[in-house]
Design an enzyme around this catalytic site. Structure first.
Site, PDB file in Angstrom:
ATOM      1  N   GLU A 158      37.664  38.922  43.325  1.00 30.94           N
ATOM      2  CA  GLU A 158      38.118  40.293  43.579  1.00 30.94           C
ATOM      3  C   GLU A 158      39.404  40.548  42.817  1.00 30.94           C
ATOM      4  O   GLU A 158      40.270  39.675  42.739  1.00 30.94           O
ATOM      5  CB  GLU A 158      38.453  40.523  45.065  1.00 30.94           C
ATOM      6  CG  GLU A 158      37.306  40.609  46.016  1.00 30.94           C
ATOM      7  CD  GLU A 158      37.819  40.892  47.442  1.00 30.94           C
ATOM      8  OE1 GLU A 158      38.786  41.675  47.598  1.00 30.94           O
ATOM      9  OE2 GLU A 158      37.259  40.300  48.374  1.00 30.94           O
ATOM     10  N   GLU A 183      35.375  53.586  49.873  1.00 32.66           N
ATOM     11  CA  GLU A 183      34.730  53.326  51.166  1.00 32.66           C
ATOM     12  C   GLU A 183      35.547  53.990  52.272  1.00 32.66           C
ATOM     13  O   GLU A 183      36.619  53.522  52.637  1.00 32.66           O
ATOM     14  CB  GLU A 183      34.610  51.820  51.395  1.00 32.66           C
ATOM     15  CG  GLU A 183      33.728  51.124  50.361  1.00 32.66           C
ATOM     16  CD  GLU A 183      33.750  49.617  50.498  1.00 32.66           C
ATOM     17  OE1 GLU A 183      33.180  49.106  51.478  1.00 32.66           O
ATOM     18  OE2 GLU A 183      34.358  48.960  49.629  1.00 32.66           O
ATOM     19  N   LYS A 238      37.010  52.116  55.629  1.00 30.48           N
ATOM     20  CA  LYS A 238      37.893  50.954  55.602  1.00 30.48           C
ATOM     21  C   LYS A 238      39.046  51.202  56.588  1.00 30.48           C
ATOM     22  O   LYS A 238      39.605  52.310  56.630  1.00 30.48           O
ATOM     23  CB  LYS A 238      38.440  50.738  54.193  1.00 30.48           C
ATOM     24  CG  LYS A 238      37.458  50.062  53.240  1.00 30.48           C
ATOM     25  CD  LYS A 238      37.449  48.573  53.481  1.00 30.48           C
ATOM     26  CE  LYS A 238      36.701  47.832  52.398  1.00 30.48           C
ATOM     27  NZ  LYS A 238      36.786  46.378  52.586  1.00 30.48           N
ATOM     28  N   GLU A 248      43.373  51.618  50.992  1.00 27.49           N
ATOM     29  CA  GLU A 248      42.249  50.682  51.079  1.00 27.49           C
ATOM     30  C   GLU A 248      40.912  51.404  50.894  1.00 27.49           C
ATOM     31  O   GLU A 248      39.942  50.825  50.407  1.00 27.49           O
ATOM     32  CB  GLU A 248      42.259  49.947  52.419  1.00 27.49           C
ATOM     33  CG  GLU A 248      41.300  48.754  52.437  1.00 27.49           C
ATOM     34  CD  GLU A 248      41.055  48.172  53.815  1.00 27.49           C
ATOM     35  OE1 GLU A 248      40.616  47.022  53.883  1.00 27.49           O
ATOM     36  OE2 GLU A 248      41.287  48.882  54.818  1.00 27.49           O
TER      37      GLU A 248
END
Length: 353
Positions: free
Chosen positions: A265, A319, A322, A328
């Protein structure tokens, strides 16, 4: 003087064309983390079709083994990495049959139509500091590896991703080291496993979590004076390569500097709160775009020259569920409707989204 006939020259030109096509395709080795913590994402079949037809992304990493995703990516030739939840680790370590049952249910039905290349046992286990999971992590990896071997999936690797809080020292990179006790009790035997099974050591370097106002440009690949390692004299122009070399030094310190490193990541958010001035589309584009260029250049790092690191950008989509706030939720390269948040050079030339 050597004279070539016309048929030979024709065949030679065809071979050159094919070679150029192959080289062009091989220069894209970037992957994405396909997270699904959102309530507005497109169906996996649409995602698979989009990645295959519109982008140069040739690999994805999942945080689970979602069967809908695995079915959707069948026959796409996109490499898939699946993950086992942290909570399974103690049981898989002590009961090999449970590990085998998981592999039988989550890998065997989809392989090889879906190009599953790797099973990850947990995610950033040491970061969460669950002593029971940490103690059983390597045992669980051994059990999953044995299960894959027993079931004839010899080419599927086993690994686990690490947050870089595993490092005691990362500056200068030549002095990179694992945290005390972790170095000999956890990472030395784990790296022996990786060396024996020809699997990679996977890390999650995030300059986003390590920069300050003085090092922002260094973190996001913008013009900066660089940082010189006092021991080697080598100059580092970005934090990404510094963190990779610090990891390499830590691995070398326990005797396994030759094990491959994979970037599980890395990323930078494009939207943040009022107190996050470094979070912007411009900075996310600078970081992720330059990571893509850096990885695909094959130039490697000062301590690992001429290397192409398998790298997974976090993440494919924004997203919206999150839990840790706006930043985030905005690490994605794409919005839920496939619109690019910004273009890091992974769209196929001429394609319109």
């Amino acid at each position: 003087m050597i004279r070539f006939t016309k048929p030979f020259l024709f065949l030679f030109s065809i071979l050159l064309i094919l070679l150029n096509i192959q080289l062009s395709a091989s220069q894209y080795s970037i992957g994405v983390n396909y997270g699904m913590v959102a309530d507005n994402l497109p169906p996996p079949a649409q995602v698979a079709s989009f990645l295959q037809s519109k982008t140069n992304i040739d690999r994805i990493k999942l945080f689970d083994a979602n069967p809908d995703v695995l079915r959707a990516f069948a026959n796409t030739n996109i490499s898939v990495t699946v993950s086992i939840a942290n909570g399974f680790i103690p049981d898989f370590s002590t009961d090999k049959q449970k590990a085998k049952d998981w592999v039988s249910a989550n890998v065997v039905p989809f392989y090889p139509q879906t190009k599953i290349i790797r099973v990850l046992v947990g995610n950033e286990v040491l970061y969460w500091k669950d002593k029971n999971q940490i103690a059983h992590l390597l045992g669980a990896m051994e059990s999953v590896h044995s299960a894959l071997q027993d079931l004839g999936l010899n080419k599927v690797q086993v690994s686990t991703p690490h947050a870089l809080n595993i490092l005691e020292t990362s500056d200068p990179p030549s002095e990179g080291s694992f945290k005390p006790l972790y170095d000999t009790h956890i990472f030395k035997p784990m790296l022996e496993f990786h060396n024996r099974t020809k699997s990679p050591f996977m890390v999650c370097p995030y300059p986003y979590f390590g920069f300050n106002s003085d090092t922002l440009n260094y973190a996001i690949f913008k013009p900066n004076p660089g940082a010189v390692d006092k021991n080697t004299g080598k100059r580092y122009m970005n934090m990404f390569e510094q963190l990779l070399d610090a990891t390499h030094s830590a691995m070398k310190r326990v005797g396994f500097g030759d094990v491959e490193i994979v970037v599980a990541e890395t990323g930078w958010p494009s939207v943040g709160g009022e107190n996050q001035p470094a979070v912007s589309v411009e900075n996310a584009l600078s970081y992720n775009g330059n990571v893509v260029k850096f990885v695909n250049s094959g130039k490697g790092t000062p301590l690992m020259p001429n290397k192409k690191f398998e790298t997974y950008i976090f993440s494919l989509f924004n997203e919206n569920q999150k839990p840790m706030g706006v930043a985030e939720q905005n690490f994605g390269l794409f919005k839920a409707d496939f619109t690019p948040v910004y273009d890091v050079g992974i769209l196929k030339t001429g394609d319109q989204v």
